[in-house]
Design a protein around this motif. Structure first.
Motif, short mmCIF file in Angstrom:
data_model
loop_
_atom_site.label_atom_id
_atom_site.label_comp_id
_atom_site.label_asym_id
_atom_site.label_seq_id
_atom_site.Cartn_x
_atom_site.Cartn_y
_atom_site.Cartn_z
N GLY A 89 0.85 -1.33 -0.01
CA GLY A 89 -0.08 0.25 0.03
C GLY A 89 0.97 1.27 -0.01
N LEU A 90 1.87 1.22 1.05
CA LEU A 90 2.91 2.26 0.80
C LEU A 90 3.58 2.66 -0.45
N ALA A 91 3.78 1.55 -1.03
CA ALA A 91 4.67 1.68 -2.41
C ALA A 91 3.63 2.08 -3.37
N ALA A 92 2.72 1.58 -3.42
CA ALA A 92 1.40 2.22 -4.56
C ALA A 92 1.31 3.65 -4.08
N GLY A 93 0.95 3.90 -2.93
CA GLY A 93 0.79 5.36 -2.53
C GLY A 93 2.00 6.31 -2.96
N VAL A 94 3.13 5.91 -2.82
CA VAL A 94 4.26 6.71 -3.16
C VAL A 94 4.35 6.62 -4.55
N LEU A 95 4.18 5.62 -5.27
CA LEU A 95 4.55 5.73 -6.93
C LEU A 95 3.42 6.38 -7.53
N LEU A 96 2.03 6.46 -6.90
CA LEU A 96 1.27 7.37 -7.58
C LEU A 96 1.21 8.73 -7.09
N ALA A 97 1.91 9.10 -6.21
CA ALA A 97 2.24 10.51 -5.71
C ALA A 97 2.61 11.46 -6.66
N PRO A 98 2.37 12.61 -6.89
CA PRO A 98 3.06 13.55 -7.76
C PRO A 98 4.19 14.06 -7.36
N LYS A 99 5.10 13.23 -7.27
CA LYS A 99 6.40 13.89 -7.08
C LYS A 99 7.58 13.27 -8.08
N ALA A 100 8.78 14.07 -7.94
CA ALA A 100 10.03 13.61 -8.83
C ALA A 100 10.31 12.21 -8.63
N GLY A 101 10.64 11.52 -9.51
CA GLY A 101 11.22 10.13 -9.54
C GLY A 101 12.12 9.92 -8.52
N LYS A 102 13.23 10.68 -8.21
CA LYS A 102 14.20 10.71 -7.06
C LYS A 102 13.48 10.71 -5.76
N GLU A 103 12.76 11.78 -5.50
CA GLU A 103 12.10 11.70 -4.15
C GLU A 103 11.15 10.46 -3.91
#
Length: 137
Positions: free
Chosen positions: A36-50
């Motif tokens: 769930g965390l991974a999905a949330g982080v991957l779908l968040a509108p942030k830069a790839g490195k962040e």
């Protein structure tokens, strides 16, 4: 007494099975949380490195928490196993003690029976002698 002991062992085994199930559930929760965390982080509108850094941090946190939970569960299970072993050993010792008492009582009873038999034989011999005396008169 033995029946109670066997029933107690059966209950303890069921407890252990429930604990094992709890460990599996904890692992599943940890994996689900990580996913769930991974999905949330991957779908968040942030830069790839962040996103990768945040994902790495969250994964490390989840892994650490999961390891701590598994360690705690293992310790609890180990404590319960030792407790059950101690109780089982004490119960076995009690049963052995009771068995020894029964054996001792049986041996004492054999002695009483032997003494009674000897006394009966003596009384029989004595009675035969007296009967012979009376018959001769």
């Amino acid at each position: 007494m033995l029946k109670d002991y066997l029933e107690k062992l059966k209950r303890e085994k069921k407890k252990e099975e429930r604990k094992e199930a709890a460990v599996k559930v904890a692992k599943g929760v940890a994996v689900g949380t990580a996913a769930g965390l991974a999905a949330g982080v991957l779908l968040a509108p942030k830069a790839g490195k962040e996103t990768r850094e945040e994902l790495s941090e969250k994964a490390s946190e989840v892994i650490t928490r999961g390891k701590e939970q598994v360690k705690e569960i293992k310790e609890n299970v180990a404590e319960k196993i030792e407790e059950v072993k101690g109780k089982a050993t004490a119960k076995i010792d009690d049963v052995k003690s009771d068995a020894q008492k029964v054996a001792d009582d049986a041996e004492a009873l054999k002695e009483v029976v032997k003494e009674a038999k000897d006394e009966i034989q003596e009384a029989t011999v004595k009675a035969k002698k007296e009967i012979k005396k009376e018959v001769k008169k």
